[in-house]
Every structure is written in structure tokens, then in C-alpha cells.
Design an enzyme around this catalytic site. Structure first.
Site, PDB file in Angstrom:
ATOM      1  N   HIS A 193     -20.677   3.267 -26.474  1.00 44.69           N
ATOM      2  CA  HIS A 193     -22.017   3.555 -25.956  1.00 44.69           C
ATOM      3  C   HIS A 193     -22.535   4.903 -26.467  1.00 44.69           C
ATOM      4  O   HIS A 193     -23.685   5.027 -26.907  1.00 44.69           O
ATOM      5  CB  HIS A 193     -21.975   3.550 -24.426  1.00 44.69           C
ATOM      6  CG  HIS A 193     -23.281   3.920 -23.798  1.00 44.69           C
ATOM      7  ND1 HIS A 193     -24.359   3.062 -23.767  1.00 44.69           N
ATOM      8  CD2 HIS A 193     -23.689   5.080 -23.185  1.00 44.69           C
ATOM      9  CE1 HIS A 193     -25.373   3.666 -23.160  1.00 44.69           C
ATOM     10  NE2 HIS A 193     -24.987   4.878 -22.795  1.00 44.69           N
ATOM     11  N   ASN A 249     -11.278 -13.952 -46.147  1.00 48.75           N
ATOM     12  CA  ASN A 249     -10.683 -12.849 -46.895  1.00 48.75           C
ATOM     13  C   ASN A 249     -10.191 -13.341 -48.261  1.00 48.75           C
ATOM     14  O   ASN A 249     -10.368 -12.689 -49.291  1.00 48.75           O
ATOM     15  CB  ASN A 249      -9.517 -12.261 -46.089  1.00 48.75           C
ATOM     16  CG  ASN A 249      -9.079 -10.905 -46.612  1.00 48.75           C
ATOM     17  OD1 ASN A 249      -9.841  -9.944 -46.599  1.00 48.75           O
ATOM     18  ND2 ASN A 249      -7.838 -10.836 -47.076  1.00 48.75           N
ATOM     19  N   THR A 282     -13.973  -3.101 -43.123  1.00 49.61           N
ATOM     20  CA  THR A 282     -13.701  -1.963 -42.242  1.00 49.61           C
ATOM     21  C   THR A 282     -12.201  -1.741 -42.047  1.00 49.61           C
ATOM     22  O   THR A 282     -11.808  -0.764 -41.420  1.00 49.61           O
ATOM     23  CB  THR A 282     -14.333  -2.205 -40.857  1.00 49.61           C
ATOM     24  OG1 THR A 282     -13.744  -3.369 -40.276  1.00 49.61           O
ATOM     25  CG2 THR A 282     -15.831  -2.391 -40.985  1.00 49.61           C
ATOM     26  N   GLY A 296     -10.148  -6.498 -39.970  1.00 54.81           N
ATOM     27  CA  GLY A 296     -10.097  -7.966 -39.954  1.00 54.81           C
ATOM     28  C   GLY A 296      -8.689  -8.501 -39.788  1.00 54.81           C
ATOM     29  O   GLY A 296      -8.414  -9.337 -38.902  1.00 54.81           O
TER      30      GLY A 296
END
Length: 461
Positions: free
Chosen positions: A253, A364, A421, A424
């Protein structure tokens, strides 16, 4: 008076042990009172019968002149060993045997032993020698002489149960085992029940179900303490994971708010000043950061909530659509994806996680493979094997075990410039582990990377 309930495991074991020893001790103490092989008083009815026989003999032979003739008549000459009639033996008042037969006969040896073993001389008693019972002495007058009469009879009654037990050690052992076996079975059942409950609770925790089980805190004190400690551990893990989830939610947040403002400012700057490489780079990195935050939250939610939705699903309904879509996407990129037919088997688990795990690995492989991807799905016994191969650049041998770590970047083409990133495969590995499966990276025969997944087909059974 109500006996206190034994709640300790060791207390139950000792109670069974001492109860068995008590039974054996009672048998040992009662043996002398039941053993006819020990000299003991003659029962009243038998004694009365012996007295009557003695009076009858005394009346018949009391006034005879020759003692030798009387002894010969009483002994009856040579008789069959199976003759059931009682045999009569005579001694003087000093205990010397008077007979016209061979003194080496086993009956006379038994009589001699009986005479010397009587604790109270002159008091009639009886004693068993094998299957031969000797009773006496009874005072009698024969041939005008004061003598002592002993009577021997064939003992056809079976020996008492305890006597047979102590005569045969194996039978005694069998009897003790027969008495103690129900108690030991009950003890084994009492031990196995809480142990199985603890085992089931541990398996639930291994599947990611951190649920407190009040039934673990019942039973013997040792298992109650273990169950209480186990439930406390589960509560502590729950609190730790909840704290981690709250921390990640708060971080996301706090990060998303300035990230949103950054992207808005970047959009305004682009509108005002026009496109530029710097502004485009800012927007790209902002998007990547937002994607990374989203995947971090997904990984955290998976670790906490994966056990909430578990249901049996056919393999075809889980993965057939994913493989079909991936084959179409590979064709659009000029690559060929082939896959085997799915086994007609059922797996129990979280459908969303199972679908996401295969989807991540197949996409992938499509991304990094040059032009060939092969997916093989087979089942053996109670496991399903998934193998995904590509002919891409692959991963160095020394880094194969590290690619499932969050944010790990391989030093080849699979790096940050590829747009990933680094989460995965970590998300996939976590999903497989949540279903008690294994995932492993290897060198592929196609020249690239091979990912192998093993999943139990009935994880909840």
C-alpha cells in the site's frame, strides 16, 4: 470408592507391568496350597475312609500269629502296575518298612521318602509321587504287634492347572502372555490413537493447513503436553504468517501510493514536454515495480491461503485448456509446442495454484525457447510427472538449484532485460510444495532447460 484415573503414559505401562507381576506372584504363593506333591493334611472325608479301612484290616489280621503271612496277604503278591486297587504298606513304630517284596520297587522308594518328609511324625498326611498318592501313617495292630499302616493309590486325576503351568515353563509363558496380551493391546491402542492424531495434524501443517486441533490435548499427560505444544506452535506460525501478510500488505500500500503518483507525474510530463527516452524509461521501470509488488503479494497469499480451496479435479479439466492456448500463442511467435495426451486421472488440490504452476513453466519455456517446446505429462502409480523441455540457451549447471529462489537472476539470457521479475519460478515452486510435490531443473535433451514436476495424485488421502 472410585479408583483414580491413570492419565500418565508411564503410569499405564507400570500399572500393566505390576498387574502382570501380581498375577504371577499370586500363582506362586498359591502353588504350595494346591500342589499335591507336597505333604499335606488328608481331607476329612478321605481320612474317615482310611480309618474305616484300617479298622477292617485290624479286625481281620489283628490276631494272626505270623506277621510275614499278614504282610504277604496285604501286599497281594505280584500285581499289575495298572491295578486300581489300593496297596498297603506296613512299618514299625520307628519307621522301618516291613515287607516281603523287593524294597527297590519305586513304590517303596516313594514310601521311604514320604516317611522322612512328614513334618509331624505320627500325624496322617498325604503326598503325590507322579501318579501315585501315598497316605499315612495310621496306627494298626497286626499279628498282635503295634505297627503303622500306609496306603498307596493310583492317582488318575489331572494335576491342577497352576501345577501344570509351573511344571512346563513354556505353558507358563503362554499363560502369562495370554493374560497380558489384552492389556498390551489396549495399551498399544491407547498409544496409537493420540500418535495418529498427532501424525494427521502434522500432515495438515505440511500441506499448509495451520489449524489448531483441540483433540490433540486429550489422552495421557505426555501426549496432552505434546498436543498442547503442537497447537501452540501452530498458533505461533499462524501469527507469524499473519504478521508477514500484514507487513507485505502495508508495504504494498505504501509503495503503490507514491508509485501511482510517480506514473501520473510521468504521464503529465510526457503530455507537457512530449516523448523522451528518459520518461519512457521511468514509465517502464514503474510498470515493472508495480508488477513485482503484485507478484510478491500473490506469493504471500499463496503461502497463507493455499489450503482453503482443495477439491478433486481431473487432469484434463485443469491443464488441457492451458496447453491448447499455449500451443496457439507459440505458433503466433513462430515456435512449435507439442504436448502429450493427458492421463485420465484425478488430483486433489487448489485448482488455481495447479493451473498457475503449469502455466508459468510452459510460458517460461515458450519465451526462452528458440523454436521448439515439448510438454510430456504421464502418470505412474499415485504420481503424475510433468516434464517441460525447450531448446533455448538453458541455465548453467551450477545455477539449476538456485533458479527457484525469489529474485534470483541467471547470468545468461534469462536476465532482467528479458522483462521478468524473478518471482515466476518461486511462485511455481511454492505452489508445487503446497501440494506435497517436488520440482527440479535439469539440462534438456533439446539443448535448453528441462523442468520436472512430481505431484501426488491423491494428496489429501
Amino acid at each position: 470408592m472410585r479408583l483414580p484415573k491413570i492419565t500418565s503414559l508411564y503410569g499405564r505401562i507400570f500399572a500393566i507391568f505390576w498387574f502382570t507381576m501380581f498375577l504371577v506372584l499370586m500363582a506362586v504363593l498359591s502353588l504350595p496350597h494346591l500342589d499335591p506333591r507336597k505333604a499335606r493334611d488328608i481331607p476329612a472325608d478321605h481320612y474317615k475312609r482310611l480309618v474305616d479301612i484300617t479298622h477292617s484290616i485290624e479286625k481281620k489280621y489283628g490276631r494272626e500269629e505270623s506277621l510275614a503271612k499278614v504282610l504277604f496277604k496285604l501286599e497281594g503278591g505280584k500285581r499289575s502296575p495298572k491295578d486300581p486297587r489300593p496297596r498297603f504298606f506296613v512299618t514299625d513304630t520307628e519307621g522301618n518298612i516291613l515287607t516281603t517284596q523287593d524294597r527297590k520297587n519305586y513304590r517303596y522308594r516313594a514310601l521311604q521318602n514320604f516317611i522322612t518328609s512328614v513334618e509331624v511324625p505320627g500325624q496322617p498326611q498325604q503326598k503325590l509321587y507322579g501318579h501315585y498318592m501315598v497316605a499315612g501313617p495310621l496306627p494298626v495292630t497286626l499279628a498282635k504287634q503295634d505297627l503303622l499302616l500306609y496306603i498307596g493309590v493310583k492317582w488318575n486325576e489331572p494335576p491342577p492347572f497352576l501345577l501344570r503351568m509351573f511344571d512346563k515353563p513354556f505353558q507358563l509363558l503362554f499363560a502369562v502372555m495370554l493374560v497380558s496380551t489384552p492389556l498390551l493391546l489396549w495399551l498399544a491402542w491407547a498409544l496409537s490413537q493420540p500418535a495418529r492424531k498427532l501424525e494427521r495434524a502434522a500432515k495438515r501443517v505440511a500441506r499448509g493447513e495451520f489449524v489448531v486441533d483441540p483433540t490433540l490435548e486429550k489422552g495421557t499427560s505426555e501426549f496432552r503436553q505434546a498436543g498442547t505444544s503442537f497447537n501452540q506452535m501452530v498458533e505461533a506460525v499462524n501469527q507469524m504468517i499473519s504478521g508477514q501478510q500484514r507487513l507485505l500488505s502495508d508495504i504494498s500500500h505504501e509503495l503503490r501510493s507514491p508509485l501511482t503518483r510517480l506514473r501520473m507525474a510521468n504521464a503529465l510530463a510526457t503530455r507537457k514536454q512530449g516523448e523522451s527516452p528518459e520518461l519512457t524509461r521511468i514509465d517502464t521501470e514503474a510498470q515493472r515495480l508495480e508488477q513485482m509488488i503484485g507478484e510478491l503479494l500473490e506469493l504471500s497469499r499463496m503461502q497463507v491461503d493455499s489450503h482453503l480451496t482443495r477439491e478433486p479435479q481431473p487432469l484434463t479439466s485443469l491443464w488441457e485448456a492451458i496447453l491448447s492456448d499455449a500451443q496457439f500463442e507459440a505458433e503466433q511467435m513462430g515456435k512449435a509446442l507439442t504436448y502429450s495426451s493427458l492421463p485420465e486421472r484425478t488430483i486433489t488440490g487448489n485448482p488455481k495454484l495447479l493451473m498457475s504452476a503449469l502455466d508459468n513453466i510452459v510460458r517460461n519455456a515458450i519465451y526462452y525457447g528458440k523454436d521448439e517446446i515439448n510438454v510430456e505429462i504421464s502418470s505412474a502409480e499415485n504420481q503424475v510427472l510433468i516434464a517441460v523441455d525447450d531448446n533455448g540457451q538453458g541455465v548453467p549447471e551450477e545455477e539449476l538449484e538456485s533458479i527457484f529462489r525469489p529474485f534470483y537472476r541467471v547470468s545468461t539470457a534469462r536476465d532482467r532485460h528479458s522483462g521478468g521479475t524473478g518471482l515466476g519460478l518461486a511462485i511455481t515452486e511454492n505452489a508445487i510444495r503446497q501440494h506435497s510435490g517436488t520440482i527440479e531443473a535439469k539440462q534438456s535433451s533439446l539443448g535448453g532447460l528441462r523442468i520436472e514436476i512430481h505431484l501426488p495424485l491423491h494428496a489429501d488421502e
